[in-house]
Design an enzyme around this catalytic site. Structure first.
Site, PDB file in Angstrom:
ATOM      1  N   GLU A   1      39.571  37.638  30.600  1.00 16.61           N
ATOM      2  CA  GLU A   1      39.093  37.866  31.962  1.00 16.61           C
ATOM      3  C   GLU A   1      38.640  36.560  32.601  1.00 16.61           C
ATOM      4  OE1 GLU A   1      39.480  40.510  33.678  1.00 16.61           O
ATOM      5  OE2 GLU A   1      40.289  41.631  31.986  1.00 16.61           O
TER       6      GLU A   1
ATOM      7  N   HIS B   1      44.278  37.571  40.307  1.00 22.38           N
ATOM      8  CA  HIS B   1      43.696  37.778  38.974  1.00 22.38           C
ATOM      9  C   HIS B   1      44.594  38.688  38.131  1.00 22.38           C
ATOM     10  CE1 HIS B   1      40.262  38.725  36.162  1.00 22.38           C
ATOM     11  NE2 HIS B   1      40.975  39.843  36.036  1.00 22.38           N
ATOM     12  N   GLU B   2      45.036  39.797  38.709  1.00 21.52           N
ATOM     13  CA  GLU B   2      45.884  40.738  37.960  1.00 21.52           C
ATOM     14  C   GLU B   2      47.255  40.137  37.660  1.00 21.52           C
ATOM     15  OE1 GLU B   2      44.663  43.284  36.603  1.00 21.52           O
ATOM     16  OE2 GLU B   2      42.751  43.143  37.651  1.00 21.52           O
TER      17      GLU B   2
ATOM     18  N   HIS C   1      47.181  37.987  34.591  1.00 24.03           N
ATOM     19  CA  HIS C   1      47.296  38.731  33.334  1.00 24.03           C
ATOM     20  C   HIS C   1      48.760  38.959  32.972  1.00 24.03           C
ATOM     21  CE1 HIS C   1      43.121  39.450  32.647  1.00 24.03           C
ATOM     22  NE2 HIS C   1      42.937  40.287  33.652  1.00 24.03           N
TER      23      HIS C   1
END
Length: 306
Positions: free
Chosen positions: A215, A140-141, A144
């Site tokens: 997100e 997930h990070e 980004h």
């Protein structure tokens, strides 16, 4: 460089529109301050200085604020191994790895571009998550970073920071020098406060609208890259539940960086903060991961009703 993270046209469009609108707002804000303060040199120098500092040193500022530090492979070999594997799988530059010595379970990414990115996890997160769950959070990070929305949020938040600084400076200037102000100065002071407050409010709303979508985009990209949306959903459920049990007074310092976190640092009691949250609700995120699980033919997502 394009990574193997699934592209998101909606995210790209929203980032472009947000930056364009904030750019217009920024130009109007600077022009208004020049007219009101009658010193274009001062306004331009301060604005450029803060923007440059925020862009070039955002990673150091975030790490310092969250008591994080870059760690070597010998200190956290398993954490480095997961980041190495995901970076290779995504075909993207490997970011630096940092750890924050706090018990709140969370993670964030920062940096002006993929080549200067840092992914940081807290020791509280490392203690609570299983390997597959940690992989989902790190994917997930990394999403980004790959989608460059970390840099966009950093730049986008600049205008709100400037507006907030102007309000604070004007307030203390009036507080400690009010006896020497004439009526014209008081009018200028009120105008500066009004313009700054309006700019801060508009940038606040735009950034949060973008943040909530990014997100969901990161959840989608991470689930598709790892092929295990249920592991990410399990991590979300676990981390959100644990954060809700942390006293609100212990979360206040962390809340300033909510836009960067995997899960926002909000207390257990719902309130106005949730209405302007930087993240979509847990239910929204689990519902999306449930749909991805169905597409991939994976088992049901933990925490989501059948």
């Amino acid at each position: 460089m394009r990574s193997r993270f699934r592209g998101d046209r909606g995210l790209t469009v929203r980032m472009t529109v947000t930056l364009f609108l904030l750019g217009l707002l920024y130009v109007a804000f600077v022009a208004a301050l020049i007219v009101l303060l009658k010193s274009w040199v001062l306004v331009i120098v301060v604005a450029a200085g803060v923007l440059g500092a925020q862009y070039w040193f955002s990673d150091r500022i975030a790490l310092f604020a969250m008591r994080g530090r870059v760690v070597e492979r010998e200190e956290y070999p398993e954490l480095h191994a997961v980041v190495d594997r995901l970076s290779a799988l995504a075909d993207m530059p490997r970011p630096m790895v940092a750890v924050s010595e706090i018990d709140m379970p969370n993670a964030f990414a920062t940096g002006r571009d993929p080549a200067h990115a840092v992914v940081c996890v807290t020791t509280g997160l490392l203690r609570r998550l299983e390997p597959a769950e940690l992989e989902g959070v790190l994917a997930h990070e990394l999403s980004h970073v790959a989608h460059k929305d970390v840099a966009v949020i950093t730049v986008a938040s600049f205008l709100g920071v400037i507006a907030g600084l102007v309000v604070r400076f004007a307030f203390y200037s009036q507080l400690f020098g009010g006896g020497r102000r004439d009526q014209n100065t008081a009018v200028v002071f009120a105008a500066v406060m009004g313009v700054s407050a309006a700019v801060y409010a508009l940038s606040f709303l735009m950034i949060r609208a973008l943040s909530r979508y990014r997100e969901l985009a990161a959840d989608r990209a991470a689930a598709m890259l790892t092929g295990r949306p249920s592991a990410l959903a399990s991590a979300l459920t676990k981390v959100t539940g644990d954060i809700a049990r942390i006293p609100s007074k212990d979360l206040r310092t962390a809340q300033a960086f909510n836009a960067f976190y995997f899960t926002p640092a909000l207390g257990s009691e719902p309130g106005v903060a949730r209405l302007f949250s930087t993240h979509p609700s847990l239910e929204q995120r689990l519902e999306q991961l449930g749909r991805i699980s169905a597409e991939l033919g994976e088992a049901a997502v933990p925490g989501k009703a059948d």
